[in-house]
Design a protein around this motif. Structure first.
Motif, short mmCIF file in Angstrom:
data_model
loop_
_atom_site.label_atom_id
_atom_site.label_comp_id
_atom_site.label_asym_id
_atom_site.label_seq_id
_atom_site.Cartn_x
_atom_site.Cartn_y
_atom_site.Cartn_z
N HIS A 1 0.85 -1.19 0.00
CA HIS A 1 0.00 0.00 0.00
C HIS A 1 0.88 1.24 0.00
CE1 HIS A 1 -3.53 -2.37 2.07
NE2 HIS A 1 -3.10 -2.93 0.94
N VAL B 1 -7.87 -11.42 -5.13
CA VAL B 1 -7.20 -10.31 -4.44
C VAL B 1 -7.72 -10.28 -3.01
CG1 VAL B 1 -6.87 -7.81 -4.37
CG2 VAL B 1 -7.02 -8.99 -6.58
N THR B 2 -6.81 -10.23 -2.03
CA THR B 2 -7.18 -10.21 -0.62
C THR B 2 -6.53 -9.04 0.08
OG1 THR B 2 -7.32 -12.63 -0.54
CG2 THR B 2 -7.15 -11.48 1.55
N THR B 3 -7.35 -8.24 0.76
CA THR B 3 -6.85 -7.14 1.58
C THR B 3 -7.38 -7.34 3.00
OG1 THR B 3 -6.92 -5.65 -0.33
CG2 THR B 3 -6.67 -4.64 1.84
N LEU C 1 -6.28 -1.13 -0.05
CA LEU C 1 -5.28 -0.77 -1.05
C LEU C 1 -5.53 0.66 -1.48
CD1 LEU C 1 -2.97 -1.84 -2.88
CD2 LEU C 1 -4.72 -2.56 -4.50
N ARG D 1 -5.25 0.61 -6.41
CA ARG D 1 -6.46 -0.18 -6.64
C ARG D 1 -6.97 0.00 -8.07
NH1 ARG D 1 -8.94 1.33 -2.34
NH2 ARG D 1 -10.14 3.02 -3.30
N SER E 1 -0.65 -4.27 3.30
CA SER E 1 -0.38 -4.81 1.97
C SER E 1 -1.55 -5.67 1.53
CB SER E 1 0.91 -5.64 1.95
OG SER E 1 2.05 -4.83 2.17
N THR E 2 -1.67 -5.81 0.21
CA THR E 2 -2.69 -6.66 -0.40
C THR E 2 -2.00 -7.85 -1.03
OG1 THR E 2 -4.31 -4.90 -0.78
CG2 THR E 2 -4.33 -6.74 -2.34
N TYR E 3 -2.64 -9.01 -0.98
CA TYR E 3 -2.05 -10.24 -1.52
C TYR E 3 -2.91 -10.79 -2.64
CZ TYR E 3 1.17 -9.92 2.35
OH TYR E 3 2.15 -9.47 3.21
N GLU F 1 -12.46 -6.99 0.97
CA GLU F 1 -11.51 -7.94 1.54
C GLU F 1 -11.10 -8.99 0.51
OE1 GLU F 1 -12.52 -9.53 5.49
OE2 GLU F 1 -13.95 -7.87 5.63
#
Length: 229
Positions: free
Chosen positions: A48, A176-178, A101, A106, A184-186, A165
């Motif tokens: 982020h 995409v997971t936040t 994000l 994003r 950070s986003t994974y 999320e």
């Protein structure tokens, strides 16, 4: 991070995803497999972006900050390992968001994924946020990928301004997971999609594995050396 849920996922849009999530096991901290489902060719961490608190619109990347401070830029880098975020007078100069994000990243990610996903629908889901805000079950919206900001605005009164999320296309070719607690986003995706994300100038990303630590103290465990000098 992972908490006890007050509901099951049977019959919800999140059921398939929860079935493929792992747990932290016996090691310390939390890992990617708790956030992103198994079965993908590649996994990534998207950092982020830091933004100046003075409203100037200035931004700062993790890698730049790390290098300036003599810190290795790596997949388990914690913001706690970066040089102080305060100015000479002690005021906070830079900030980044937990659980969301940043808008610039994003938008870039949505545009990039649209090129891989085409016209198929995308699901936007809220789990822990829905639980925390008193919803009776996970909140899932199905729309176009380009509508991510509209979805965020629509559900803001019910689950806050974080997230989504989880987002994934109908064919489940990426996720995409936040997490609400992380900076950070994974992402889980194909190798081709990963290469495109890693090559995008708007996104600051690194490859990770399912066992990569994601918590704030990931690179502060005994024996880990993150300092270059």
């Amino acid at each position: 991070m992972v908490r006890a849920r007050a509901w099951t996922y049977d019959g919800t849009g999140l059921a398939w995803l929860q079935e493929r999530l792992g747990r932290s096991g016996t090691g310390p901290g939390h890992v990617v497999s708790e956030l992103v489902p198994s079965g993908f060719e590649a996994y990534l961490r998207i950092f982020h972006r830091f933004e100046a608190v003075d409203g100037s619109g200035r931004t700062r990347r993790w890698q730049t900050w790390a290098v300036e401070g003599g810190i290795a830029f790596h997949s388990e880098l914690s913001h706690l390992s970066l040089p102080d975020v305060h100015g000479a007078a002690g005021e906070r100069v830079w900030q980044t968001e937990e659980g969301a994000l940043d808008g610039r990243s994003r938008g870039a990610l949505a545009r990039l994924l649209a090129g891989m996903t085409g016209d198929q629908d995308v699901y936007f889901a809220y789990d822990l946020a829905a639980l925390s805000w008193g919803e009776e079950g996970p909140l899932v919206r199905r729309s176009r990928l380009a509508d991510v900001e509209s979805v965020r605005e629509e559900v803001k009164g019910r689950v806050g301004s974080d997230g989504p999320e989880f987002w994934w296309p109908q064919d489940r070719s990426w996720v995409v997971t936040t997490d609400c607690d992380l900076l950070s986003t994974y992402v889980g995706c194909s190798n081709e999609t990963a290469e495109r994300i890693l090559g995008d100038d708007e996104l600051e990303a690194l490859p990770v594995t399912s066992r990569t630590r994601v918590d704030w103290y990931a690179d502060r465990r005994q024996g880990f050396r993150s300092v270059l000098r």
